[in-house]
Design an enzyme around this catalytic site. Structure first.
Site, PDB file in Angstrom:
ATOM      1  N   ARG A  42      68.688  39.699   8.778  1.00 46.19           N
ATOM      2  CA  ARG A  42      68.048  40.997   8.737  1.00 46.19           C
ATOM      3  C   ARG A  42      68.159  41.747  10.048  1.00 46.19           C
ATOM      4  NH1 ARG A  42      69.171  41.183   4.868  1.00 46.19           N
ATOM      5  NH2 ARG A  42      69.138  43.368   5.455  1.00 46.19           N
TER       6      ARG A  42
ATOM      7  N   ARG B   5      68.890  51.838   2.352  1.00 49.56           N
ATOM      8  CA  ARG B   5      67.804  52.532   3.053  1.00 49.56           C
ATOM      9  C   ARG B   5      67.276  53.690   2.205  1.00 49.56           C
ATOM     10  NH1 ARG B   5      67.999  50.940   8.640  1.00 49.56           N
ATOM     11  NH2 ARG B   5      69.959  49.904   9.166  1.00 49.56           N
TER      12      ARG B   5
ATOM     13  N   HIS C 200      64.233  47.871   4.843  1.00 48.85           N
ATOM     14  CA  HIS C 200      65.663  47.524   4.845  1.00 48.85           C
ATOM     15  C   HIS C 200      65.958  46.463   5.902  1.00 48.85           C
ATOM     16  CE1 HIS C 200      70.042  47.909   4.869  1.00 48.85           C
ATOM     17  NE2 HIS C 200      69.945  47.979   6.192  1.00 48.85           N
ATOM     18  N   GLU C 201      65.361  46.603   7.071  1.00 51.49           N
ATOM     19  CA  GLU C 201      65.626  45.658   8.154  1.00 51.49           C
ATOM     20  C   GLU C 201      65.088  44.264   7.856  1.00 51.49           C
ATOM     21  OE1 GLU C 201      67.546  46.277  10.577  1.00 51.49           O
ATOM     22  OE2 GLU C 201      67.704  48.442  10.339  1.00 51.49           O
ATOM     23  N   THR C 202      64.108  44.160   6.975  1.00 46.06           N
ATOM     24  CA  THR C 202      63.448  42.879   6.710  1.00 46.06           C
ATOM     25  C   THR C 202      63.565  42.449   5.253  1.00 46.06           C
ATOM     26  OG1 THR C 202      61.351  44.050   6.312  1.00 46.06           O
ATOM     27  CG2 THR C 202      61.751  43.249   8.555  1.00 46.06           C
TER      28      THR C 202
END
Length: 323
Positions: free
Chosen positions: A2, A294, A143-145
């Site tokens: 991630r 995203r 989105h990052e996680t």
């Protein structure tokens, strides 16, 4: 996995992430640590030069207030007036799933407490603007996680906040870049952690300074203290890193593209936020599945908040800021 997006983009703002101002309007509405006053110029201190005329916050030298009230559009209760505890649980539906490494870490109380440390977040603009900012923040960090996939139960966009550490902490690099201002601590690693997957010592240093925690000495705090973890994400969100505006400024309509931005196709909208976060990898080369992911999170959260998406959601045709 991630953390890779933020790790890659981190090198693009290595020099500019060490912005000097510490608080107030110059630092995205951040409060000074240890209840210090924020001067009219964005610096923290306890003398009359900081707490006197023009002081922006904590002007009585206590965390009980005493300075001007931050701009607010929701009865003064900030993000909690937009996202209730039950809605938070619905938005991040599977964050506490048994399969998620971050299960039971990202709590609603930590989210609200961290957001309130940046009083301009979710309080700037009209109701629709405030909701879109919250949707954008949660979308980018989801989105990052994310732990989702195309056929995941309840859809791929209900699996945000599944991770809190890059590759669960199993990384080879220490993500340390030689720096006299932000020196690495012996034996510490500065890989991606938290909602925004903050990476490298030159980001841990200024983020920690802004929120009053020594993250250079204890980077693991970002993965062990949920409030600190959220604060690092809000620091990134609220802090401009020239030539990039802050994500906050973009989503609240306070950013006006200059000539270089216009020539690069960078126009106001959610797409520029993606460009700020990871434009060097994802933007400017046509359709990209990461950008689409995203956007998918953003649309879901906007729908749940009952607000329109706004224009210019992607960055497919935008050149990165540092190109």
């Amino acid at each position: 996995m991630r953390a890779l997006a933020v790790v890659v983009v981190a090198t693009a703002f290595a020099v500019v992430a060490v912005r000097g101002e510490q608080c107030g309007s110059q630092a995205g509405g951040a409060l000074c640590p240890n209840c210090l006053c924020c001067s009219q110029y964005g610096w923290c201190g306890s003398t009359s030069a900081y707490c006197g005329s023009g002081c922006q916050s904590q002007c009585s030298g206590s965390c009980g207030g005493g300075g001007p009230t931050p701009p607010s559009g929701g009865g003064g209760s900030g993000v909690a007036s937009i996202v209730s505890r039950s809605l938070f649980d619905q938005m991040l539906l599977h964050r506490n799933d048994a399969a998620c490494p971050a299960k039971n870490f990202y709590t609603y109380d930590a989210f609200v407490a961290a957001a309130n440390a940046f009083p301009s977040f979710a309080t700037t603009g009209d109701a629709a603007t405030r909701k879109r900012e919250v949707a954008a923040f949660l979308a980018q960090t989801s989105h990052e996680t994310t732990g989702g996939w195309a056929t995941a139960p309840d859809g791929p966009y209900s699996w945000g906040y599944c991770f809190k550490e890059e590759n669960n902490g199993n990384v080879g690099s220490d993500y340390c870049v030689q720096s006299s201002q932000w020196p690495c601590a012996a034996g510490k690693k500065y890989y991606g952690r938290g909602p925004i997957q903050i990476s490298y010592n030159y980001n841990y240093g200024p983020a920690g300074q802004a929120i009053g925690s020594n993250l250079l000495s204890n980077p693991d705090l970002v993965a062990s203290d949920a409030t600190v973890s959220f604060k690092t994400a809000f620091w990134f969100w609220m802090t401009p890193q020239s030539p990039k505006p802050s994500c906050h400024a973009v989503m609240t309509g306070q950013w006006t593209p200059n000539g270089n931005d216009q020539a690069a196709g960078r126009v106001p909208g959610y797409g520029v936020v993606t460009n700020i976060i990871n434009g060097g990898v994802e933007c400017g080369h046509g359709a990209d599945s990461r950008v689409a992911d995203r956007i998918g999170f953003y649309k879901r959260y906007c729908d749940m908040l009952g607000v329109s998406y706004g224009a210019n959601l992607d960055c497919y045709n935008q050149r990165p800021f540092n190109s």
